[in-house]
Design a protein around this motif. Structure first.
Motif, mmCIF file in Angstrom:
data_model
loop_
_atom_site.group_PDB
_atom_site.id
_atom_site.type_symbol
_atom_site.label_atom_id
_atom_site.label_comp_id
_atom_site.label_asym_id
_atom_site.label_seq_id
_atom_site.Cartn_x
_atom_site.Cartn_y
_atom_site.Cartn_z
ATOM 1 N N LEU A 82 0.825 -1.209 0.000
ATOM 2 C CA LEU A 82 0.000 0.000 0.000
ATOM 3 C C LEU A 82 0.859 1.258 0.000
ATOM 4 O O LEU A 82 0.465 2.300 -0.495
ATOM 5 C CB LEU A 82 -0.862 -0.040 1.256
ATOM 6 N N GLU A 122 -10.086 2.003 -2.962
ATOM 7 C CA GLU A 122 -8.810 1.392 -3.381
ATOM 8 C C GLU A 122 -8.896 0.901 -4.821
ATOM 9 O O GLU A 122 -7.956 1.055 -5.603
ATOM 10 C CB GLU A 122 -8.440 0.248 -2.442
ATOM 11 N N ARG A 144 -6.603 2.232 -7.844
ATOM 12 C CA ARG A 144 -5.804 1.288 -8.629
ATOM 13 C C ARG A 144 -6.121 1.454 -10.109
ATOM 14 O O ARG A 144 -5.228 1.504 -10.949
ATOM 15 C CB ARG A 144 -6.113 -0.127 -8.155
ATOM 16 N N LEU A 162 -2.037 3.500 -3.663
ATOM 17 C CA LEU A 162 -3.104 3.061 -2.766
ATOM 18 C C LEU A 162 -3.060 3.792 -1.427
ATOM 19 O O LEU A 162 -4.043 3.823 -0.706
ATOM 20 C CB LEU A 162 -2.990 1.560 -2.527
ATOM 21 N N ALA A 219 -5.781 6.054 -0.227
ATOM 22 C CA ALA A 219 -7.011 5.577 0.437
ATOM 23 C C ALA A 219 -7.034 6.037 1.891
ATOM 24 O O ALA A 219 -8.072 5.942 2.555
ATOM 25 C CB ALA A 219 -7.095 4.057 0.366
#
Lengths: 122, 481
Positions: free
Chosen positions: B292, B336, B340, B346, B349
Motif C-alpha cells: 500500500l 482502493e 488502482r 493506494l 485511500a
C-alpha cells in the motif's frame, strides 16, 4: 503524546529484536521480526517513535543509520509490571503474586525460585 | 451409488478423493445415456392422435419426460405429474441461484488477476470462489479489511479455480435437474474439494499453523451455506485435523484408487490431470498485492512518527482508528479499486480515513464551530465550492458529495491535478487539505518543496503526516493491537 513509559505491541516487538540483536539497521530489525511482516517505512517510523520515547537511539555509522536499545529488557519488564500492579491491583504487589500463583501452573522448581527471589529482594 | 462412493472416498482417502469423485461423476451422465430402454415399450402414437396438449403442456422438457412413459398409460395422465416432478427438482436450484444473487448484490469488481476477477461483495460473510462464465473470487468486507487474511483467502479461492471446483458445482446442480439424487453429491464433493485445496496450498508452502488459524477465524462467522460457490470456512474440524495432524498414507489407498479407476473406466477419456495448475502463477498474485505504501518516501520522519504515535498509542487516537477501520470496509475497498484503476498510489485511500473516518458524513453532522465555507461532506469531505468546481451538484435538493462514486471520481481528478502541478504526492496532499494558494505561499516562505519540512517549520499543518501515518495503519492494522 502517548504514555512515554509504556510500549504498544508493535513497538515491543521491535524492542525484542533490538534486545536480541543489539545495534541494528532498519532493514535488520525488519528482517528480525516474526510474521506478519511489516513495511520498511512502518518499521523506520516505529523506531523513530522508540527514539522519541527514549527506548532506542539512532546513530549514524558511516553511511548507515543504526539503532540501538537504550532501555534494558529487565528495566522495561519492571516498568510494565509496576504499571500492572498500579492499574490492575491498585498498587498491591502481593495481590499480583497471589493471582500469579493461583492462575499460573508453576512447577515446584519455579515456586522455589520465586520464594528465593522474594527472600533475597531488599 | 455414486453419492455413497463419493462419501466413502472422502472417509478412506481424504486427500485424494476429489479426482476420484470426478471420474465417478462423469459416470452418471454416461450411465444415463447408456441405460437400456424397456424392450417391450412400443413407440408412442403421434401426440396429436392421443390428445391436444394445452400451451402449458407444450414445454419441451415436459414432453421429453412423457416420451419415456409406458404406452398403455395415457400420456395426458403422466404429463402433469412429470411436469410437477421437474418443477420440484428445479426448486433447490432456484433457491441456490437466489441465494447466490442475494450474496452478490452490490458486489464490485476490485481487481483482475490474469483470467480471474476479484470481487468485493458487501453481503457476503465469507470468501468464496464462483464461476459465472468466468472465474471469480469473492471477498467479504471483513476478510477484505484484514490484509493477511484476505491474501490467504484469495490464494485459497484461486486454488479452487485451478481445481475447477466452481464449475463442478454447476455441473452437479444441472445434473440435479434431471436426477435430483445428484444433489446428494454436493456435500462429499465439497468436503473433498476443501481438503484437496488445503493440501495443495500446504504443498505450495503455506504454513500449516497460520493457515489453520485463518480457517478457524473464518469459521467463527455465522455464514449461510454456499450452494454454488466453493467457500473457505466449511468442514472445519476435519480440515484442522488434516492440517495439523496429516494422516499417514493408507495401505488400502492403491486398492481404493484402483477400484475407483475401474468403476469410472468409461470416463477414462477425461484424463488424469484434473488438478493441473495452469491458471494463475504465484508471481501474478504477488503483483496483485503490491504494498500500500508504494510511491511514498521510506525514511522515517518525526512528524509522521508523532502522527502514528497519536493514532495508535493514545486513547483518543485508538478509538478513532478502531472506529474508522471498521466503519465501512466496502467503501474503502471501492476507493482502493478506483485508485488502482486510475493508477494512483493506494496510500491515498488514507485520505478518506483522515477526512471522515470512512463515514459518509452530511454537512449538517459537523460541529457548529466549523465555518460555513469550510464545511465538508461525504467520505472525502469536499467543501461545497470545490465539489461544484469538479462537477458535483451541491444544493438543498441534492448533495452529490454523499454519492461515493461521484465524490471519489472528483477526488481522484483533484489529486491527479495537484500531482501534475506539484510533481510530488506529499505537496499534492497538502494542497488537497489547505488549497493550492496556501501551499504556494508555504513553498515561497519555507524555501523548500518538502511538505513535511514545511509542516515542521509551521508553514503547513500536519495533514500530510496524518495521512502517511493513516496509510501505515491501513497497510498494517495490527499496529493497533
Amino acid at each position: 503524546m502517548s504514555d512515554p513509559r509504556l510500549l504498544t505491541a508493535a513497538e515491543l516487538e521491535l524492542m525484542h529484536v533490538l534486545w536480541q540483536r543489539g545495534a541494528s539497521t532498519v532493514a535488520e530489525v525488519q528482517a528480525g521480526l516474526a510474521a506478519p511482516p511489516r513495511a520498511y517505512t512502518t518499521v523506520a517510523t516505529l523506531l523513530k517513535i522508540l527514539d522519541d520515547k527514549g527506548f532506542a537511539k539512532s546513530l549514524r555509522d558511516g553511511r548507515r543509520l543504526v539503532v540501538l536499545p537504550v532501555v534494558s529488557k529487565a528495566a522495561y519488564e519492571a516498568t510494565a509490571v509496576a504499571d500492572v500492579v498500579q492499574r490492575v491491583f491498585s498498587g498491591n504487589a502481593a495481590a499480583l503474586v497471589r493471582t500469579l500463583a493461583a492462575t499460573e501452573s508453576l512447577t515446584s522448581e519455579e515456586r522455589a525460585a520465586v520464594e528465593a527471589l522474594l527472600k533475597a529482594a531488599p | 451409488m455414486v453419492a455413497l462412493a463419493s462419501w466413502a472416498a472422502v472417509r478412506i482417502e481424504p486427500l485424494r478423493a476429489a479426482p476420484a469423485q470426478r471420474l465417478l461423476l462423469l459416470a452418471i451422465p454416461l450411465a444415463m445415456l447408456a441405460a437400456p430402454r424397456p424392450a417391450a415399450m412400443p413407440a408412442l402414437p403421434p401426440a396429436a392422435q392421443v390428445y391436444a396438449p394445452s400451451d402449458r403442456e407444450k414445454a419441451p422438457l415436459a414432453l421429453s419426460v412423457s416420451a419415456a412413459a409406458p404406452a398403455d398409460v395415457p400420456a395426458r395422465w403422466l404429463l402433469p405429474p412429470a411436469a410437477a416432478l421437474v418443477a420440484l427438482s428445479a426448486i433447490p436450484a432456484a433457491l441456490a441461484l437466489a441465494g447466490l444473487a442475494r450474496t452478490l448484490r452490490g458486489a464490485r469488481r476490485i481487481r483482475r488477476i490474469r483470467g480471474v476477477e476479484l470481487w468485493l461483495a458487501p453481503a457476503a460473510r465469507t470468501p468464496f470462489a464462483v464461476w459465472l462464465g468466468r472465474p471469480i473470487v469473492v471477498l467479504d468486507p471483513d476478510t477484505a479489511m484484514d490484509r493477511g487474511l484476505a491474501a490467504l483467502a484469495v490464494r485459497h479461492e484461486l486454488q479452487h479455480h485451478r481445481h475447477h471446483d466452481p464449475q463442478v458445482a454447476w455441473f452437479i446442480w444441472a445434473l440435479g435437474l434431471v436426477a435430483p439424487a445428484a444433489l446428494l453429491l454436493r456435500r462429499p464433493f465439497t468436503e473433498a474439494e476443501e481438503l484437496a485445496v488445503d493440501a495443495a496450498l500446504v504443498r505450495r508452502g503455506e504454513p500449516r499453523a497460520a493457515y489453520a488459524a485463518a480457517l478457524f477465524s473464518l469459521s467463527t462467522r455465522a455464514a449461510p451455506p454456499l450452494p454454488l460457490g466453493s467457500g473457505m470456512a466449511a468442514f472445519l474440524p476435519r480440515r484442522l485435523t488434516m492440517l495439523l495432524k496429516p494422516p499417514a498414507p493408507s495401505r488400502a489407498a492403491p486398492f481404493v484408487l484402483l477400484a475407483f479407476v475401474l468403476l469410472a473406466a468409461p470416463a477414462g477419456w477425461a484424463g488424469s490431470d484434473l488438478l493441473a495448475d495452469h491458471r494463475v502463477a504465484t508471481r501474478d498474485f504477488r503483483e496483485a498485492t503490491l504494498p500500500l505504501l508504494q510511491d511514498f518516501p521510506t525514511a522515517a520522519h518525526p512528524g509522521v512518527a508523532r502522527a502514528l504515535d497519536q493514532l495508535v498509542a493514545t486513547e483518543g487516537g485508538r478509538r478513532w482508528a478502531d472506529r474508522s477501520l471498521t466503519s465501512d470496509a466496502g467503501a474503502r475497498a471501492y476507493v482502493e479499486a478506483q485508485l488502482r484503476a486510475a493508477g494512483l498510489p493506494l496510500a491515498l485511500a488514507a485520505v478518506p480515513f483522515v477526512e471522515s473516518g470512512y463515514r459518509n458524513r452530511e454537512e449538517s453532522s459537523l460541529p457548529a464551530t466549523v465555518p460555513p465555507g469550510q464545511r465538508g461532506a461525504g467520505y472525502w469531505m469536499f467543501i461545497g465550492s470545490t465539489a461544484r468546481a469538479y462537477g458535483l451538484e451541491v444544493s438543498p435538493a441534492r448533495d452529490e458529495r454523499l454519492d461515493l462514486g461521484r465524490e471519489t471520481t472528483a477526488a481522484i481528478a483533484l489529486l491527479r491535478q495537484n500531482r501534475e502541478r506539484y510533481g510530488d504526492w506529499a505537496l499534492s496532499l497538502a494542497a488537497y487539505n489547505q488549497g493550492e494558494r496556501a501551499v504556494d505561499i508555504a513553498i515561497a516562505a519555507g524555501g523548500t518543496r518538502d511538505a513535511l519540512a514545511l509542516a515542521d517549520a509551521g508553514h503547513l499543518n500536519d495533514y500530510v503526516a496524518q495521512v502517511l501515518a493513516a496509510a501505515m495503519l491501513l497497510d498494517d492494522p495490527s499496529l493497533l493491537r
